[in-house]
Design a protein around this motif. Structure first.
Motif, mmCIF file in Angstrom:
data_model
loop_
_atom_site.group_PDB
_atom_site.id
_atom_site.type_symbol
_atom_site.label_atom_id
_atom_site.label_comp_id
_atom_site.label_asym_id
_atom_site.label_seq_id
_atom_site.Cartn_x
_atom_site.Cartn_y
_atom_site.Cartn_z
ATOM 1 N N GLU A 186 0.381 4.601 -0.690
ATOM 2 C CA GLU A 186 -0.318 5.498 -0.050
ATOM 3 C C GLU A 186 -0.207 5.679 1.494
ATOM 4 O OE1 GLU A 186 -4.405 6.663 -0.711
ATOM 5 O OE2 GLU A 186 -4.076 6.316 -2.884
ATOM 6 N N GLU A 187 -0.406 4.133 2.288
ATOM 7 C CA GLU A 187 0.010 4.145 3.747
ATOM 8 C C GLU A 187 1.450 3.968 3.997
ATOM 9 O OE1 GLU A 187 -2.333 4.736 6.246
ATOM 10 O OE2 GLU A 187 -3.758 5.413 4.424
ATOM 11 N N ASP A 236 0.783 -1.351 -0.054
ATOM 12 C CA ASP A 236 0.027 -0.154 0.131
ATOM 13 C C ASP A 236 0.788 1.281 -0.021
ATOM 14 O OD1 ASP A 236 -1.860 2.113 0.472
ATOM 15 O OD2 ASP A 236 -3.029 0.947 1.980
#
Length: 158
Positions: free
Chosen positions: A68-69, A66
């Motif tokens: 974005e995270e 992920d």
């Protein structure tokens, strides 16, 4: 401090201040952007055994990224010799030179185990690894169970 030192220091400060923000315009990579300015760092890790039951000697894992995270998620199943075995994170080693994360999960007998069902168990787990400055270029997952060490997954974020 004499006058020459004062003027030299002021000149250097003025030159640095006048370039502030301009370097981005010319493609100079920022620290941790994946452009050679610095490798990501492993900031946090978590591990949870989610289920355990008699079954087959399942031995697999999947890796998810992920961006974005800034996290790498690993879910898997490691076998246990009997129903008293649990999964635990034996190691999560990030190598900045190779830009790789090596995850090792092992099945071990519970310390408080006394009477155990005599079956091969399937032990499910979830692990999460948070990075600062980007994601690793590769992840490998190894299981240590039933007296063997097996590479069960490898992945990259692309």
């Amino acid at each position: 401090m004499d006058r020459r030192e004062l003027l030299a220091g002021a000149g250097a400060s003025l030159a640095a201040a006048s370039l502030g923000g301009c370097l981005d315009r010319y493609g100079v990579p920022e620290e941790g952007s994946g452009g050679g300015g610095g490798a990501p760092t492993l900031a946090e890790e978590s591990f949870e055994m989610t289920d355990a039951d008699c079954g087959t000697a399942a031995n697999d894992a999947t890796v998810g990224f992920d961006a974005e995270e800034g996290t790498v998620e690993v879910t898997g199943t490691v076998p246990g010799a009997d129903a008293c075995h649990v999964a635990r994170l034996a190691g999560a080693d990030y190598d900045p030179d190779a830009d790789s994360l090596a995850v090792t999960v092992e099945s071990v007998r519970r310390d408080d185990a006394e009477a155990c069902a005599d079956c091969v168990s399937e032990i499910d787990y979830e692990a999460s690894f948070a990075f600062d400055g980007g994601l690793p270029a590769s992840v490998t997952v190894t299981h240590e169970a039933l007296g063997e060490t097996s590479a069960v997954a490898s992945a990259d974020p692309s």
